[in-house]
Design an enzyme around this catalytic site. Structure first.
Site, PDB file in Angstrom:
ATOM      1  N   LYS A  98       1.412  -1.181   0.344  1.00 58.48           N
ATOM      2  CA  LYS A  98      -0.208   0.072   0.170  1.00 58.48           C
ATOM      3  C   LYS A  98       0.688   1.151  -0.408  1.00 58.48           C
ATOM      4  O   LYS A  98       0.917   2.513  -0.644  1.00 58.48           O
ATOM      5  CB  LYS A  98      -1.041  -0.324   0.831  1.00 58.48           C
ATOM      6  CG  LYS A  98       0.021  -0.065   2.190  1.00 58.48           C
ATOM      7  CD  LYS A  98      -1.249  -0.138   3.485  1.00 58.48           C
ATOM      8  CE  LYS A  98      -1.160  -0.538   5.326  1.00 58.48           C
ATOM      9  NZ  LYS A  98      -0.235   0.499   5.457  1.00 58.48           N
TER      10      LYS A  98
ATOM     11  N   ARG B 212      -5.742   2.002  12.975  1.00 58.72           N
ATOM     12  CA  ARG B 212      -4.943   0.722  13.153  1.00 58.72           C
ATOM     13  C   ARG B 212      -6.057  -0.483  14.019  1.00 58.72           C
ATOM     14  O   ARG B 212      -6.099  -1.234  14.119  1.00 58.72           O
ATOM     15  CB  ARG B 212      -4.208   1.240  14.096  1.00 58.72           C
ATOM     16  CG  ARG B 212      -2.925   1.553  13.207  1.00 58.72           C
ATOM     17  CD  ARG B 212      -1.476   1.455  13.748  1.00 58.72           C
ATOM     18  NE  ARG B 212      -0.417   2.204  13.221  1.00 58.72           N
ATOM     19  CZ  ARG B 212       0.179   2.029  12.500  1.00 58.72           C
ATOM     20  NH1 ARG B 212       0.587   0.691  11.969  1.00 58.72           N
ATOM     21  NH2 ARG B 212       1.284   2.704  12.126  1.00 58.72           N
TER      22      ARG B 212
ATOM     23  N   ARG C 156      13.823  -9.047   1.099  1.00 57.11           N
ATOM     24  CA  ARG C 156      13.780  -7.786   1.358  1.00 57.11           C
ATOM     25  C   ARG C 156      15.118  -7.459   1.334  1.00 57.11           C
ATOM     26  O   ARG C 156      15.515  -7.600   2.375  1.00 57.11           O
ATOM     27  CB  ARG C 156      13.193  -6.742   1.887  1.00 57.11           C
ATOM     28  CG  ARG C 156      11.610  -5.779   1.174  1.00 57.11           C
ATOM     29  CD  ARG C 156      11.330  -4.612   1.225  1.00 57.11           C
ATOM     30  NE  ARG C 156      11.311  -5.088   3.089  1.00 57.11           N
ATOM     31  CZ  ARG C 156       9.612  -4.842   3.511  1.00 57.11           C
ATOM     32  NH1 ARG C 156       9.376  -3.943   2.765  1.00 57.11           N
ATOM     33  NH2 ARG C 156       9.133  -4.222   4.807  1.00 57.11           N
TER      34      ARG C 156
ATOM     35  N   ARG D 239      17.357  -6.501   7.671  1.00 55.79           N
ATOM     36  CA  ARG D 239      17.101  -5.706   8.072  1.00 55.79           C
ATOM     37  C   ARG D 239      15.912  -7.094   9.217  1.00 55.79           C
ATOM     38  O   ARG D 239      15.940  -7.851   9.164  1.00 55.79           O
ATOM     39  CB  ARG D 239      16.018  -4.958   8.450  1.00 55.79           C
ATOM     40  CG  ARG D 239      16.647  -3.176   7.463  1.00 55.79           C
ATOM     41  CD  ARG D 239      15.906  -2.692   7.476  1.00 55.79           C
ATOM     42  NE  ARG D 239      13.837  -3.394   7.148  1.00 55.79           N
ATOM     43  CZ  ARG D 239      12.970  -2.013   7.353  1.00 55.79           C
ATOM     44  NH1 ARG D 239      13.291  -0.816   7.108  1.00 55.79           N
ATOM     45  NH2 ARG D 239      12.057  -2.658   7.640  1.00 55.79           N
TER      46      ARG D 239
ATOM     47  N   ARG E  49       4.479  -9.982  13.634  1.00 54.23           N
ATOM     48  CA  ARG E  49       3.765  -8.645  13.315  1.00 54.23           C
ATOM     49  C   ARG E  49       2.455  -9.180  12.400  1.00 54.23           C
ATOM     50  O   ARG E  49       1.064  -7.942  12.561  1.00 54.23           O
ATOM     51  CB  ARG E  49       4.052  -7.791  12.327  1.00 54.23           C
ATOM     52  CG  ARG E  49       5.584  -6.782  13.166  1.00 54.23           C
ATOM     53  CD  ARG E  49       6.718  -6.213  12.008  1.00 54.23           C
ATOM     54  NE  ARG E  49       6.069  -5.540  11.297  1.00 54.23           N
ATOM     55  CZ  ARG E  49       7.118  -5.396  10.216  1.00 54.23           C
ATOM     56  NH1 ARG E  49       8.201  -5.733   9.355  1.00 54.23           N
ATOM     57  NH2 ARG E  49       6.340  -3.970   9.353  1.00 54.23           N
TER      58      ARG E  49
END
Length: 212
Positions: free
Chosen positions: A16, A89, A126, A159, A170
């Site tokens: 998004k 949220r 990533r 990371r 998450r």
């Protein structure tokens, strides 16, 4: 501008953020990220900024009431169309956004739907170049030289928050909090689901149709 205000919903890694940038550059939407607004308000050293700074300096989370104040201080909904990204949220925030900020102004909530396993694959692949800011993906955008940035030649890093265990946690948190938000917008017939598992250009074409 006759387009509705947009509320973008989606898990971390659903794409998004990428799509929001494209909407801003092609259609001139304002991009409302609460994190950016908080930092900007602190930098302005306004009364609200000082209040936010004292909360954050104490290591506490900024409460919903302060976020609503922040949105009202920075959004001119009469003359502009915004993308709300990262807020609401949870279900309570969705209702607060409607009651205290949008106040009946037409809005559309777009849910970027992607299978969680696909998101995990996206995020864990990533790699970041800290100095140049370039972001690579070992599946979809590989560097020319393994482990090195094409632009700066620096070493790419993986990371900690892009590692699988962290990503899974998450997503679990996201899953619990997003359901009431989706229910809220469904009940107001403002919810649209977008298949965000496809290539970014295809998703953007569909997104353009949804906002017209």
């Amino acid at each position: 501008m006759s387009k509705p205000q947009l509320i973008l919903l989606g898990a971390p890694g659903s794409g998004k953020g990428t799509q929001a940038k494209r909407l801003v550059s092609e259609f001139g939407f304002g991009h409302i990220s609460t994190g950016d607004l908080l930092r900007a308000e602190i930098a302005k050293a306004s009364e609200l900024g000082k209040k936010v700074k004292s909360i954050m300096d104490a290591g506490e989370l900024v409460n919903d009431q302060v976020v609503l104040e922040l949105l009202n201080a920075n959004c001119d909904l009469t003359n502009n169309v915004y993308i709300f990204d990262g807020f609401p949220r949870n279900g309570e925030q969705a209702a607060l956004l409607e009651d205290f900020v949008l106040k009946g102004i037409p809005a559309k909530a777009i849910y970027f739907k992607v299978d969680f396993e696909q998101i995990i694959e996206r995020i864990t692949n990533r790699r970041l170049a800290p100095k140049s800011g370039e972001i690579y993906n070992l599946l979809t955008r590989k560097p020319k030289v393994d482990g090195k940035c094409d632009v700066s030649g620096e070493d790419l890093i993986h990371r900690d928050d892009d590692k699988e265990e962290v990503v899974r946690n998450r997503l679990e948190v996201f899953k619990k909090t997003i359901e009431p938000v989706l229910e809220y917008y469904k009940s107001k017939t403002q919810l649209v689901e977008l298949d965000a598992s496809r290539p970014a250009d295809v998703v953007f074409e569909d997104l353009k149709k949804l906002i017209d």
